[in-house]
Scaffold this active site. Sequence first.
Site, PDB file in Angstrom:
ATOM      1  N   ALA A  13     -46.447   1.431  15.034  1.00 10.31           N
ATOM      2  CA  ALA A  13     -47.496   0.661  15.692  1.00 10.31           C
ATOM      3  C   ALA A  13     -48.802   0.730  14.909  1.00 10.31           C
ATOM      4  CB  ALA A  13     -47.700   1.190  17.110  1.00 10.31           C
ATOM      5  N   CYS A  14     -48.723   0.573  13.606  1.00 12.00           N
ATOM      6  CA  CYS A  14     -49.858   0.840  12.726  1.00 12.00           C
ATOM      7  C   CYS A  14     -50.691  -0.407  12.429  1.00 12.00           C
ATOM      8  CB  CYS A  14     -49.357   1.442  11.417  1.00 12.00           C
ATOM      9  SG  CYS A  14     -48.270   2.858  11.655  1.00 12.00           S
ATOM     10  N   THR A  15     -51.889  -0.179  11.858  1.00 14.82           N
ATOM     11  CA  THR A  15     -52.739  -1.246  11.342  1.00 14.82           C
ATOM     12  C   THR A  15     -53.213  -0.837   9.957  1.00 14.82           C
ATOM     13  OG1 THR A  15     -53.526  -1.694  13.591  1.00 14.82           O
ATOM     14  CG2 THR A  15     -54.756  -2.686  11.766  1.00 14.82           C
ATOM     15  N   GLU A  43     -46.395   0.356   7.249  1.00 16.58           N
ATOM     16  CA  GLU A  43     -46.787  -0.618   8.257  1.00 16.58           C
ATOM     17  C   GLU A  43     -45.500  -1.240   8.793  1.00 16.58           C
ATOM     18  OE1 GLU A  43     -49.101  -2.660  10.756  1.00 16.58           O
ATOM     19  OE2 GLU A  43     -49.950  -1.315   9.239  1.00 16.58           O
TER      20      GLU A  43
END
Length: 474
Positions: free
Chosen positions: A8-10, A101
């Site tokens: 659940a990365c940015t 990501e």
Amino acid sequence: MRQQTHMACTSIMVGKKAAMNGVNYIARNEDNFVANWPKRFFVQPAVSGRHETYTSPYNKLSVELPENGYRYTSSPDANQDEGWYEEDGINEKNVGMSATESVTANEKVLAYDPLIENGVAEDSITTLVLPYINSAREGVKYLGDLIAKYGSTESNGVEFFDEDEIWYMELATGHHWVAIRIPDDCYVIAANQIGIENIDFNDSENYMWSDGIQKFVSENDLNPDLTGWNFRHIFGTSTKQDRHYNTPRVWYGQKVLNPSIEQDPESDALPFLRKPEKKISVEDIQYILASHYNETKFDPIGGGSEDDKRRYRAISLSRTANSHILQLRDSKKVAANAIEWKALGIPSFTPYVPFFTNADDIDESYSYVPEKLDLKSAYWLYESMSMIVESHYSEFATANLDYQKELASWSRRKIAAVDKETVGMTGQKLTDYLTEQNHQIAKHFNDEAKNHLADLVTKGTEMSKLTFKMDPNL
């Protein structure tokens, strides 16, 4: 197929001509499905003459490791029962990466090239690549060779950089991927969705791809466009979940860096590459990674309606385990050119701490992560601060922002002082000096965090609802 646990990365990438200080940046929030996911941060030593096989605790991937490997910074899970997940770092050759990501490929491409159960996954990527590469471009090729041999277990985006170049690689299916060199005058915001667009197969200087990818697409009739070869359109997704979970984060990051451009937060056509309206500072990157739709009606801790506050997934979350910004300055100008900024806890409420990566150690407070709260641990110190600030956000927000702002200024002064002291310094003398500076930096930030936490708790004791003021007329 296994469920990804770190998905659940940015990510943010900034080219050197788009940056205020003319250097390359890669950055990412590593997010998980739970809020309490302790991380360590330390230096993995160089190795030589090793004869060892790596086996993933996550999916039993088995890879014979090279005999020699470079020193590198590492941010693994404290509990490695499900995998190492080293995530991000810079090696002694000043090559850095951030992995991964998490993205999603569509069912059409996965039908013909499914993901591989015991292939290369996020838990292993940094471990199997970062100690062995000498440039960002080499990192793409090295990982591509691993995918060709073992396959990919997940769809992932991976950032690589060195002083000269930034590369972003998207692994879509079991064996197919593309990579793009980020133009020096551009930035990228990536948020759990395949983003790379048009690929020029005649330009191997700025694009790389898996063997046979054009034939794979052609033979299986996978290109939906009338003209062109758009990786996002062919391999990516465009769903309701994307428009509420993924694209709004890209929209917000681009809104910060290109405020004059009006865009729909649910658009599936937000550009992958953007040229910013002003040069980007490290503080701008920190702001975006720490953001939660600030100053919009979508802010979960803002003043919008309950529906609007719950509409979109924010960039900074309670389950952000590790936020990092990797910075490579010009080695011709400064000796201590590689810096890894680290924020633990919720980035909205905690500072970014700058550590020099040409060092033999970070600090014991970052490698000590017990199962339960202990303020000697940086992880638990910042987790505690995050909980306290959010619990009385309206009362504590201003003091917390002042605390972060002062430490941001202190960081700039400290880096400038180190640059002055290290002029002409090289070799082990430089490494020893920067190791000592890391300890000093950690101590300063830990002390300030404890002081801030003490102030907040002291003020918070007066905010209990279990209070009663006697009416003097009774």
